[in-house]
Design a protein around this motif. Structure first.
Motif, PDB file in Angstrom:
ATOM      1  N   ASN A  40      -1.920  -0.138  -9.706  1.00  0.00           N
ATOM      2  CA  ASN A  40      -2.794  -0.723  -8.683  1.00  0.00           C
ATOM      3  C   ASN A  40      -3.725  -1.788  -9.273  1.00  0.00           C
ATOM      4  O   ASN A  40      -3.986  -2.823  -8.643  1.00  0.00           O
ATOM      5  N   CYS A  87       0.855  -1.203   0.000  1.00  0.00           N
ATOM      6  CA  CYS A  87       0.000   0.000   0.000  1.00  0.00           C
ATOM      7  C   CYS A  87       0.889   1.250   0.000  1.00  0.00           C
ATOM      8  O   CYS A  87       1.734   1.425   0.896  1.00  0.00           O
ATOM      9  N   ARG A 126      -1.723  -4.955  -9.785  1.00  0.00           N
ATOM     10  CA  ARG A 126      -1.483  -5.679  -8.526  1.00  0.00           C
ATOM     11  C   ARG A 126      -2.730  -6.452  -8.087  1.00  0.00           C
ATOM     12  O   ARG A 126      -2.644  -7.575  -7.590  1.00  0.00           O
TER      13      ARG A 126
END
Length: 338
Positions: free
Chosen positions: A271, A237, A274
């Protein structure tokens, strides 16, 4: 792997994918090769040893048998018995000739074979046939015994070596702990006093671990939340990018009264990649999971597919003990009509 091609094929550690052969490995391989060549030359130079086996011995067909004094004694006794029987037969022939019997037929039936190649110098034709029949009976008996042993091994599949070794390891560990307790004057109930701090800490940590969810508890909110936390451990994160996105969009957390409600926020491509990778890894892990079951390769195949195999197992559990005798008779062929 990168190091898989750096190991010699004759090296004892060639199966290790991380092993790389060095000078010591090549030296060991050269020594082993020279030693094997030397043994092969010695074996080829040796002449085969001759076995001392009498041709009249009942175990002459056994390639590993060598006659001893007991064998020669039994052969001599058998020959004496044959000579006595032969003399009795000749006397009977003489007496029968005086009674008008056919001497030619009697002489042909008890003619003595003197064949130097066969080794049976004092055996008649009938005795020779009887001897050959006994040899065939012995061979058939041995073949039947070997077949029975092979069938028993096939029916009773051996248990897994892993379970046996684990049980043996537990027994040896219990004996070792018992000796230590006896030397310290303690009984088995105080075996925990022999544990070190690290072992005791590992035990406590294992005891504090919550049991796995069972039944409907798999789908409650707490279990699902714990599964979510376990999944996000492997996802990085970026808090800095998150704070920048909050500052750039005043309605980052939209409410139902917002005019931007339902509009998707701008998400970076990294993102999304992922998230896709995490979903693919989870799917691959789910496919690779399988509960371990015992499998016996020597067991007879009596099914056409997995579903039929499962059905046969259920039938065997319910009716196997009642149909065992019928099944054995059908396999032996004794249940079929003549």
């Amino acid at each position: 792997m990168e190091g898989a091609g750096k190991a010699h094929t004759d090296c004892i550690n060639a199966s290790n994918p991380y092993h790389e052969c060095v000078e010591y490995c090549f030296k060991r391989i050269a020594d082993a090769t020279s030693h094997a060549d030397k043994e092969e030359n010695e074996d080829s130079s040796k002449e085969p040893e001759e076995r001392t086996v009498h041709p009249d011995c009942v175990n002459a067909s056994n390639p590993h048998h060598e006659c001893s004094e007991y064998c020669f004694k039994r052969i001599a006794e058998a020959k004496d018995q044959i000579e006595r029987n032969e003399s009795d037969i000749q006397e009977d022939d003489i007496t029968s000739s005086f009674d008008g019997a056919n001497q030619n037929d009697g002489g042909d039936a008890h003619h003595v074979q003197n064949d130097p190649e066969s080794g049976n110098h004092n055996l008649t034709e009938k005795q020779k046939k009887l001897f050959e029949l006994r040899l065939k009976m012995n061979e058939a008996r041995k073949a039947n015994q070997m077949a029975m042993v092979a069938e028993k091994k096939k029916m009773e599949a051996p248990s897994e070596s892993r379970g046996i070794s684990k049980q043996k390891w537990l027994e040896e560990r219990k004996k070792k702990i018992g000796k230590l307790l006896d030397s310290n004057g303690l009984d088995m109930s105080k075996a925990y006093m022999l544990d070190t701090q690290e072992i005791a800490g590992a035990k406590y940590k294992k005891w504090e671990k919550d049991p796995a969810p069972y039944g409907w508890d798999v789908f409650n909110q707490k279990t699902l939340y714990n599964a979510h936390k376990k999944r996000i451990k492997n996802i990085e994160c970026d808090m800095e990018a998150y704070n920048k996105a909050k500052e750039a969009d005043p309605e980052f957390y939209r409410e139902a009264s917002s005019l931007q409600y339902g509009k998707a926020t701008k998400v970076p491509e990294g993102n999304i990649d992922r998230m896709v990778k995490e979903l693919q890894d989870r799917d691959a892990k789910r496919k690779s999971f399988s509960r371990r079951r015992k499998f016996h390769e020597e067991k007879d195949i009596d099914s056409i597919n997995d579903r039929n195999e499962h059905f046969n197992k259920k039938i065997e559990r319910a009716f196997g003990k009642y149909t065992l005798e019928i099944k054995n008779n059908l396999e032996r062929g004794t249940a079929l009509p003549d």
